[in-house]
Every structure is written in structure tokens, then in C-alpha cells.
Scaffold this motif. Structure first.
Motif, short mmCIF file in Angstrom:
data_model
loop_
_atom_site.label_atom_id
_atom_site.label_comp_id
_atom_site.label_asym_id
_atom_site.label_seq_id
_atom_site.Cartn_x
_atom_site.Cartn_y
_atom_site.Cartn_z
N ASN A 228 0.82 -1.08 -0.19
CA ASN A 228 -0.01 -0.08 0.20
C ASN A 228 0.80 1.39 0.04
N LYS A 261 -3.81 4.28 0.98
CA LYS A 261 -4.44 4.19 2.30
C LYS A 261 -4.35 5.11 3.35
N GLY A 262 -3.86 6.26 2.62
CA GLY A 262 -3.88 7.68 3.51
C GLY A 262 -3.16 8.76 2.71
N CYS A 352 -9.77 7.23 1.18
CA CYS A 352 -8.87 7.06 2.49
C CYS A 352 -8.71 8.08 3.33
N HIS A 382 -15.54 11.97 2.95
CA HIS A 382 -13.91 11.51 3.32
C HIS A 382 -14.00 11.54 4.83
N VAL A 417 -4.68 4.96 9.44
CA VAL A 417 -4.05 4.33 8.31
C VAL A 417 -3.95 2.81 8.58
N ARG A 420 -6.81 0.56 9.90
CA ARG A 420 -7.96 0.25 8.93
C ARG A 420 -7.90 -0.99 8.38
N ARG A 422 -7.44 -3.90 5.73
CA ARG A 422 -6.80 -3.85 4.21
C ARG A 422 -7.50 -4.74 3.35
#
Length: 424
Positions: A228, A261-262, A352, A382, A417, A420, A422
Motif C-alpha cells: 500500500n 491508504k492515506g 482513504c 471523506h 491508516v 483500517r 486492508r
């Protein structure tokens, strides 16, 4: 947009004259003395770096890694040959592996000879130590040895991509990279040289450098499941670079968007192409520490003192640049290109978490612009975190308050991040 260098030549010459006028006549004398000191320090640094690398050969970080984990380090794309099958005694949890100097040298050679296919320049691999190498568009930084997590943490499979501000160099992003490598993350730092931005053409060298980075990231993500990305952008230049990367991901392989992812946004964004913001950004890049943009605000018990005013030369420079960008940003090709990228950033960001770091005292990108964008992102569903540093200047929040900056990054990465679920 055809020949942009020809279009910008005259106003930039005028701007350059204003910049030159802002420095005193004794600059050249000071520069000469600084340059002579630089030669001495540079030779000392090279000597220290070389002797340090020889002395540390036996304590290379590979010696701390379990044999069963060595194969995981093939994540750096396109290792030309496989990791060798080194015969080693079975390690216990209470001891380090005893790897011979020959094996260490082989492993390091294999790891650092990773071939970045489709890249115009080879990336440089660094591992916490300072290396004197030519500035490149992007560079890979390895996690620090004592921060490597062998328990299967998602940190091992996450790369943080730092996208630099206007005028930034690799040496400037190194201190930010160390925030992540000291916590076990792999990091890529990316910068666009000022000359590439000043001579920008749609589809030109700047965009080709971004294309090289995108291809490298895509290759790395596609090697295996579970890898990621996290993006950390700086100012308007890093923000627009992020938008161009998202746009290319969408066109080349849309599922890659889900591997982001962030996103951390430092000193940005602006939702529209504002000539005044572009002028302020370029003025700060030209004048550096002489710019009013490097000055924060001061207050005691909530009472603000009088704000510093720009020098006459900077006022003229800002006026010249603002007129210039009023023309350039409305050129059809430039306007269309910016509109496409800004649309992606406003409406098509990955699902994300986002962290926005900004300041009320920012004189390049007003806090109101950032806060308006945050409101729209929250309306779009978001997950958004924010931190207003109040008094620090543009892209200077970390230097002014490193403890708070590190705390915000750590909290965001650990709680929004890494925690969370995956899904590849």
C-alpha cells in the motif's frame, strides 16, 4: 502549450532583476567565504561517510532480519537475481544472526542493485546515513535498522511518498523521510527542479518525471498483494503533483487507487488556480529566507503584535508575478491541464483518510482556502483530520513545532491508516 519558455522570458527577466535588487552588495563576498567553508566541510563529510561505512560493515541491518523474512525484501522492483540461499544456523529470538561479511556484502549488493524499470534516472537508496549524491527526481529511503518490525506489521508493506514543494530538493525532504524511516516505514521522496517548472510544457520533462514515478509505484504495487501507499504532499506543487499521480493511476490501472491508504497535505490545498497564490509561491521560492512568506505571526495571551510587511522589492516582485500568472494560467492548454488535475483532487480522491496540516499565519496559501476544501471533502464522505498550527509560516510547521508535528503524524498513521481493514 507550445513554447512556454518564450512566453515567460520577459516577465521572468523582470522578476529576476527585482530578486537581484533585494540582496546587498556584499553577498558575493559572503558567498565566497561560505563556498570555501563548504569545500572543507564537504571533504570532511565524504571522509567521515566513507570511514563510517567501512566500520559499520559488520553491523549491517540485514544481520538483524530472520532468514524467513529475507524473501520479503524483494519488494524493491525488479531485483535482477534472486536472494541467494545462504546457509545459516537457525536463529533464536534472543540472538542476532551471525552472517559473514561476504554474505552481507552480497545481500546488500543485490538489494541496492534493484532496477527501476521505465525510470529516466536511477533512484538512490539510503539507510539513515547522509550520502553525497547528485540531486535526482526521486529517491528511496530504507527504514532504520532498529525500527524494522518482524511481527508482520503493515508498516513493512507500506511506502510513504513525499512530494516536495516548489524549489525543494532531496536534502530538504530528508528530514521528513527520517520521521517515517525511524518508525519502520519505507519512503520515496520526489521533487521537481525549479527549472522544469519554469519551462513547463504539457507533456514535457516535469510530467515525464511524474510518469516515471507512477510506473515505478505501479510495478511495486503489482508484484504481490498487500502492498500500500501513503502520500504526504507539501504546498501547492506537491498537491498538484499528487493530483497528476492520481490521474495517471486512474488511466493506467484504476484498482491501484484502492491501494492508497492515506493522504497527508501540508500547507495546501487551493481548489482553483489562483494567480495570487502562484505569485506568492514563486516569490517565496525566489527570495527564500528574505521572503515575508517565511515569517510567522507572534502573539502573547492571544494578542497579536503588528504583522511584518513585505519589502518594497518583494512587493514589486509579487505584482510582476501576479500579472504574469494571470496570463499563463489562462493559456488554453495550461488552463485545461490544471482544471483536469484540480477536478481529480476535488472530486475523485481515493476513499482513504486525509490529514490537513496548515496555519492561520500562512502567507502563501490562506487558511480559509484550506478550510473550505476540508468542508467539501467532508461533505463528499471523506474521513478528514485537521491540525492548525496557528502561527507557523508556509511549509515550516515541522521546524517550528516538531513535537506537535510528529505527534499528529504518528496519531494519524497509527489510528487512521494502519488500523483500517486492508483490501487490495
Amino acid at each position: 502549450m507550445g513554447s512556454l519558455p518564450g512566453i515567460i522570458q520577459r516577465p521572468l527577466v523582470a522578476a529576476a532583476a527585482v530578486v537581484a535588487a533585494s540582496f546587498s552588495a556584499d553577498v558575493s563576498g559572503k558567498f565566497s567565504s561560505l563556498r570555501s567553508l563548504g569545500r572543507v566541510s564537504e571533504s570532511q563529510e565524504i571522509s567521515a561517510s566513507f570511514s563510517g561505512s567501512v566500520q559499520n560493515e559488520g553491523s549491517l541491518w540485514v544481520s538483524q532480519v530472520l532468514v524467513s523474512k529475507l524473501a520479503n525484501f524483494s519488494f524493491v522492483t525488479r531485483i535482477p537475481v534472486p536472494i541467494p540461499n545462504v546457509s545459516l544456523p537457525a536463529p533464536s529470538s534472543s540472538c542476532n544472526l551471525d552472517i559473514s561479511a561476504t554474505s552481507l556484502s552480497t545481500l546488500r549488493s543485490l538489494y541496492q542493485s534493484a532496477e527501476l524499470t521505465k525510470a529516466s534516472k536511477p533512484a538512490t537508496f539510503t539507510n539513515g546515513s547522509s550520502t553525497l549524491v547528485p540531486d535526482v527526481s526521486y529517491r528511496w529511503h530504507l527504514p532504520e535498522p532498529n525500527a524494522i518490525d518482524l511481527s508482520g506489521s503493515p508498516k513493512n508493506r507500506t511506502v510513504v511518498v513525499l512530494l516536495g514543494w516548489l524549489g525543494s530538493k532531496q536534502k530538504h525532504l530528508k528530514r521528513y523521510a527520517e520521521l517515517y524511516t525511524s518508525r519502520g516505514y519505507h519512503v520515496i521522496t520526489f521533487t521537481l527542479p525549479m527549472n522544469e517548472i519554469l519551462s513547463y510544457q504539457v507533456g514535457g520533462k516535469a510530467e515525464k518525471n511524474i510518469e516515471s514515478l507512477v510506473c515505478h509505484l505501479a510495478d511495486w504495487l503489482e508484484e504481490e498483494q498487500g502492498k500500500n501507499l501513503v502520500f504526504h504532499t507539501f504546498s501547492n506543487t506537491g498537491w498538484l503533483t499528487y493530483g497528476a499521480i492520481l490521474e495517471k493511476f486512474q488511466k493506467q490501472d484504476p484498482p491501484l487507487m484502492g491501494r492508497i491508504k492515506g493522504c497527508i497535505v501540508d500547507s495546501a490545498p487551493v481548489a482553483a488556480a489562483d494567480p495570487l497564490v502562484f505569485a506568492a509561491g514563486f516569490s517565496a521560492a525566489f527570495l527564500k529566507k528574505n521572503s515575508i512568506a517565511t515569517k510567522g505571526s507572534t502573539s502573547v495571551s492571544g494578542i497579536k503584535f503588528s504583522e511584518p510587511k513585505p519589502a518594497a522589492t518583494e512587493t514589486v516582485l509579487l505584482s510582476v508575478l501576479e500579472k504574469f500568472f494571470e496570463v499563463v494560467l489562462n493559456l488554453p492548454k495550461v488552463n485545461r491541464r490544471l482544471a483536469n488535475v484540480l477536478e481529480v483532487l476535488s472530486s475523485e480522491q481515493p476513499k482513504c483518510p486525509q490529514l490537513y496540516i496548515y496555519s492561520t499565519a500562512d502567507r502563501v496559501i490562506p487558511a480559509g482556502y484550506v478550510e473550505s476544501f476540508i468542508i467539501e471533502q467532508r461533505k463528499a464522505g471523506h474521513e478528514v483530520q485537521v491540525c492548525n498550527f496557528i502561527s507557523s509560516p508556509h511549509v515550516d510547521h515541522f521546524r517550528n513545532n516538531p513535537e506537535l508535528y510528529m505527534a499528529e503524524l504518528t496519531h494519524f498513521m497509527d489510528n487512521f491508516v494502519l488500523s483500517r481493514p486492508r483490501h487490495s
